[in-house]
Scaffold this motif. Structure first.
Motif, mmCIF file in Angstrom:
data_model
loop_
_atom_site.group_PDB
_atom_site.id
_atom_site.type_symbol
_atom_site.label_atom_id
_atom_site.label_comp_id
_atom_site.label_asym_id
_atom_site.label_seq_id
_atom_site.Cartn_x
_atom_site.Cartn_y
_atom_site.Cartn_z
ATOM 1 N N LYS A 177 0.744 -1.216 0.075
ATOM 2 C CA LYS A 177 -0.107 0.039 -0.002
ATOM 3 C C LYS A 177 0.750 1.357 0.120
ATOM 4 N N TRP A 178 0.585 2.282 -0.531
ATOM 5 C CA TRP A 178 1.145 3.777 -0.784
ATOM 6 C C TRP A 178 0.242 4.631 -0.930
ATOM 7 N N LYS A 179 0.545 5.576 0.059
ATOM 8 C CA LYS A 179 -0.461 6.744 0.064
ATOM 9 C C LYS A 179 0.502 8.126 -0.269
ATOM 10 N N ALA A 180 0.196 8.836 -1.185
ATOM 11 C CA ALA A 180 0.865 10.307 -1.379
ATOM 12 C C ALA A 180 0.755 11.251 -0.360
ATOM 13 N N GLY A 181 -0.620 11.033 0.202
ATOM 14 C CA GLY A 181 -0.856 12.140 1.242
ATOM 15 C C GLY A 181 -1.884 12.897 1.086
ATOM 16 N N ALA A 182 -2.695 13.550 1.882
ATOM 17 C CA ALA A 182 -3.679 14.464 1.447
ATOM 18 C C ALA A 182 -3.304 15.684 1.060
#
Length: 158
Positions: free
Chosen positions: A129-134
């Protein structure tokens, strides 16, 4: 012995580094804990009052790393490579092998002076899982990039 005396030998958790094979920079401000849980199998033999228990396979909990979003895109490239490899398995052109996707990493706990206290080596890590950030134009907060890693095993260096 008082509680303060017993805590004097406990290591600080706020100082650590993560070294990932193939990454020029791996500076993080947060790392979830390493955890392994062993399956327990219980066998009730005949009319025995007490079951016979044995250990089964280990289950390793994923690691989540967090850092402030930055200009380098090492994580994104790693995740994109995994996505391309998954697509290749589904019948698209040949992608990467699992050996090319998996990486070893070290989580190094340090004292306030930067000296190494403990080192854990994580084997065969791959992103799940990877999230760029809000993004929030009205916020003063920094963008936080997150990556969750599945892995084969870990070990603590002596």
């Amino acid at each position: 012995m008082t509680l303060a005396d017993s805590l004097a030998d406990v290591d600080d958790v706020g100082y650590f580094t993560v070294e990932i094979d193939g990454f020029a920079s791996a500076s993080f401000h947060k790392c979830s804990d390493l955890e392994v849980e062993l399956a327990v199998h219980s066998l009730q033999a005949g009319d025995a009052a007490i079951p016979n228990k044995s250990l089964g396979r280990p289950k390793f909990t994923p690691i989540t790393l967090e850092r402030g979003a930055r200009a380098d895109n090492d994580f994104y490239i790693w995740v994109a490579s995994c996505v391309q490899g998954t697509v290749a398995v589904a019948g698209a052109p040949a992608g990467l092998t699992m050996d090319a996707i998996k990486r070893n990493l070290d989580i190094v706990q340090r004292d306030r002076a930067g000296n190494e206290l403990k080192r854990y080596t994580v084997y065969g890590a791959m992103p799940s899982k990877w999230k760029a950030g809000a993004w929030d134009a009205a916020s003063e907060e920094k963008q936080i990039e997150m990556i969750t890693l599945e892995y084969d095993a870990f070990d603590r260096a002596a």
